[in-house]
Design a protein around this motif. Sequence first.
Motif, mmCIF file in Angstrom:
data_model
loop_
_atom_site.group_PDB
_atom_site.id
_atom_site.type_symbol
_atom_site.label_atom_id
_atom_site.label_comp_id
_atom_site.label_asym_id
_atom_site.label_seq_id
_atom_site.Cartn_x
_atom_site.Cartn_y
_atom_site.Cartn_z
ATOM 1 N N VAL A 1 -37.745 -9.544 17.002
ATOM 2 C CA VAL A 1 -38.262 -8.214 16.715
ATOM 3 C C VAL A 1 -37.089 -7.242 16.840
ATOM 4 C CG1 VAL A 1 -39.938 -6.445 17.337
ATOM 5 C CG2 VAL A 1 -40.455 -8.850 17.790
ATOM 6 N N ASN A 2 -36.908 -6.384 15.838
ATOM 7 C CA ASN A 2 -35.883 -5.347 15.892
ATOM 8 C C ASN A 2 -36.528 -3.992 15.649
ATOM 9 O OD1 ASN A 2 -33.669 -7.088 16.335
ATOM 10 N ND2 ASN A 2 -33.525 -7.535 14.145
ATOM 11 N N CYS A 3 -36.194 -3.026 16.509
ATOM 12 C CA CYS A 3 -36.742 -1.681 16.385
ATOM 13 C C CYS A 3 -35.606 -0.667 16.317
ATOM 14 C CB CYS A 3 -37.641 -1.347 17.573
ATOM 15 S SG CYS A 3 -39.112 -2.403 17.716
ATOM 16 N N ASN B 1 -39.312 2.512 13.879
ATOM 17 C CA ASN B 1 -39.771 1.469 12.963
ATOM 18 C C ASN B 1 -39.374 0.124 13.536
ATOM 19 O OD1 ASN B 1 -41.027 2.638 10.518
ATOM 20 N ND2 ASN B 1 -39.082 3.736 10.380
ATOM 21 N N CYS B 2 -40.267 -0.851 13.436
ATOM 22 C CA CYS B 2 -39.975 -2.197 13.931
ATOM 23 C C CYS B 2 -40.205 -3.212 12.816
ATOM 24 C CB CYS B 2 -40.863 -2.537 15.127
ATOM 25 S SG CYS B 2 -40.614 -1.459 16.556
ATOM 26 N N PHE B 3 -39.390 -4.256 12.832
ATOM 27 C CA PHE B 3 -39.535 -5.370 11.904
ATOM 28 C C PHE B 3 -39.535 -6.662 12.714
ATOM 29 C CE2 PHE B 3 -38.150 -1.965 9.252
ATOM 30 C CZ PHE B 3 -38.690 -2.224 7.995
ATOM 31 N N TRP C 1 -31.218 1.499 18.466
ATOM 32 C CA TRP C 1 -31.669 0.147 18.136
ATOM 33 C C TRP C 1 -31.901 -0.666 19.400
ATOM 34 C CZ3 TRP C 1 -30.990 -2.273 13.006
ATOM 35 C CH2 TRP C 1 -31.208 -3.646 12.991
ATOM 36 N N PHE C 2 -32.939 -1.488 19.380
ATOM 37 C CA PHE C 2 -33.051 -2.573 20.358
ATOM 38 C C PHE C 2 -33.765 -3.747 19.709
ATOM 39 C CE2 PHE C 2 -37.255 -0.702 21.200
ATOM 40 C CZ PHE C 2 -38.053 -1.835 21.369
ATOM 41 N N GLY C 3 -33.528 -4.943 20.239
ATOM 42 C CA GLY C 3 -34.147 -6.157 19.723
ATOM 43 C C GLY C 3 -34.735 -6.996 20.841
ATOM 44 N N VAL C 4 -35.671 -7.863 20.462
ATOM 45 C CA VAL C 4 -36.298 -8.809 21.382
ATOM 46 C C VAL C 4 -36.280 -10.174 20.720
ATOM 47 C CG1 VAL C 4 -38.399 -9.414 22.659
ATOM 48 C CG2 VAL C 4 -37.830 -6.999 22.271
ATOM 49 N N GLN C 5 -35.987 -11.217 21.510
ATOM 50 C CA GLN C 5 -36.071 -12.585 20.993
ATOM 51 C C GLN C 5 -37.031 -13.388 21.854
ATOM 52 O OE1 GLN C 5 -32.579 -15.078 19.726
ATOM 53 N NE2 GLN C 5 -33.246 -16.403 21.396
ATOM 54 N N PHE C 6 -38.002 -14.017 21.203
ATOM 55 C CA PHE C 6 -38.906 -14.963 21.874
ATOM 56 C C PHE C 6 -38.445 -16.383 21.563
ATOM 57 C CE2 PHE C 6 -41.713 -11.242 21.326
ATOM 58 C CZ PHE C 6 -42.188 -11.099 22.614
ATOM 59 N N ASN D 1 -46.681 -4.024 12.543
ATOM 60 C CA ASN D 1 -47.813 -3.121 12.747
ATOM 61 C C ASN D 1 -47.711 -2.564 14.158
ATOM 62 O OD1 ASN D 1 -50.252 -1.799 12.872
ATOM 63 N ND2 ASN D 1 -51.483 -3.663 13.057
ATOM 64 N N ILE D 2 -47.429 -1.263 14.285
ATOM 65 C CA ILE D 2 -47.223 -0.666 15.602
ATOM 66 C C ILE D 2 -48.250 0.428 15.861
ATOM 67 C CG2 ILE D 2 -44.761 -1.202 15.588
ATOM 68 C CD1 ILE D 2 -44.197 1.734 14.975
ATOM 69 N N THR D 3 -48.625 0.576 17.130
ATOM 70 C CA THR D 3 -49.501 1.665 17.563
ATOM 71 C C THR D 3 -48.926 2.253 18.846
ATOM 72 O OG1 THR D 3 -50.914 0.108 18.791
ATOM 73 C CG2 THR D 3 -51.572 0.682 16.533
#
Length: 306
Positions: free
Chosen positions: A284-286, A248-250, A296-301, A261-263
């Motif tokens: 983004v955190n998944c 799940n991602c937020f 868990w992993f996260g991304v920062q833009f 919304n993930i595919t």
Amino acid sequence: MYHRFDENKYPSTNIQMDIFKEQMSIINTSNYKFFDPQYLQKEFNFPKNKKEILITVDDAFLSFYKIAWPYLKREKIPFILFVSTETVGKTGYMSWQQIQEVEKEPYAYIGNHSHSHNYLVDLETKNFLADINASIEIFNQNLGYNPIFFSYPFGEYSKTIKDFISKNFDFAFGQHSGVIDINKDPHELPRFPINEKYGDLERFKFLINLGPLPYKSLNPKDKYIINNNPPKLSVEFFENQKNIENINCFSDEGSGWDKSNITFNKNILNINFREKFTFRRGRVNCSLNDDGIWRWFGVQFSVNQN
């Protein structure tokens, strides 16, 4: 990642010292060891099938030296202290003499946090280069070396910035959340920020029990958004990686945090953003439940403000 200690005027970067001590106690009672940063130098040498906790502190505020340092010294807890060279000796910040005192201890490591602590992505390339080169020169003058560790101010960087940092430092830390594992990029290492708002003991217990969520690659390589807002984010996982369908991602584009919304296309996860990122930093955190282990992993833009 910590900043200030017992500085109640700054809740977004402060932690109460009594809470910090309880957090360190939780690490000990959970049978985790503190990670000594020297092992990052040894070819990303992590203990097999074990988790260890790395403590980092940004900005070298005087409250660290007066309040947290005596405790860390007594307990011999390893840590990295990231220093921005321009503020050293100014009101509220540590002096070079104090930094040198800390650096002498075998479990205390110093990291470079730029010269100005400016928004590096806002600088023209020549000004960014001048900023980092100034910090390197000042570290050489005051410590006799430039640290191998770097911390991006505000966790912001572009591919241009990361490429330069990669040539001058062995490791670089951001402010995206996640657990470090052998597959992570050494110049995009994640950290969980801990402060008054996000430092309560229940959340802390949850964070230190998280496992890494490995992936093979992540695109785009450039985390700086200029015209491509929203970006196209895809994560390639390893073949036969277990339970990926449970992910799940937020993300916080548009008006705030919501489920992404993930595919999936085989082992590639695509995150389809709802709207443009409107804040300066988009996150983004998944996470997924992998047979009872939360990963868990996260991304920062970083979002261009012009």
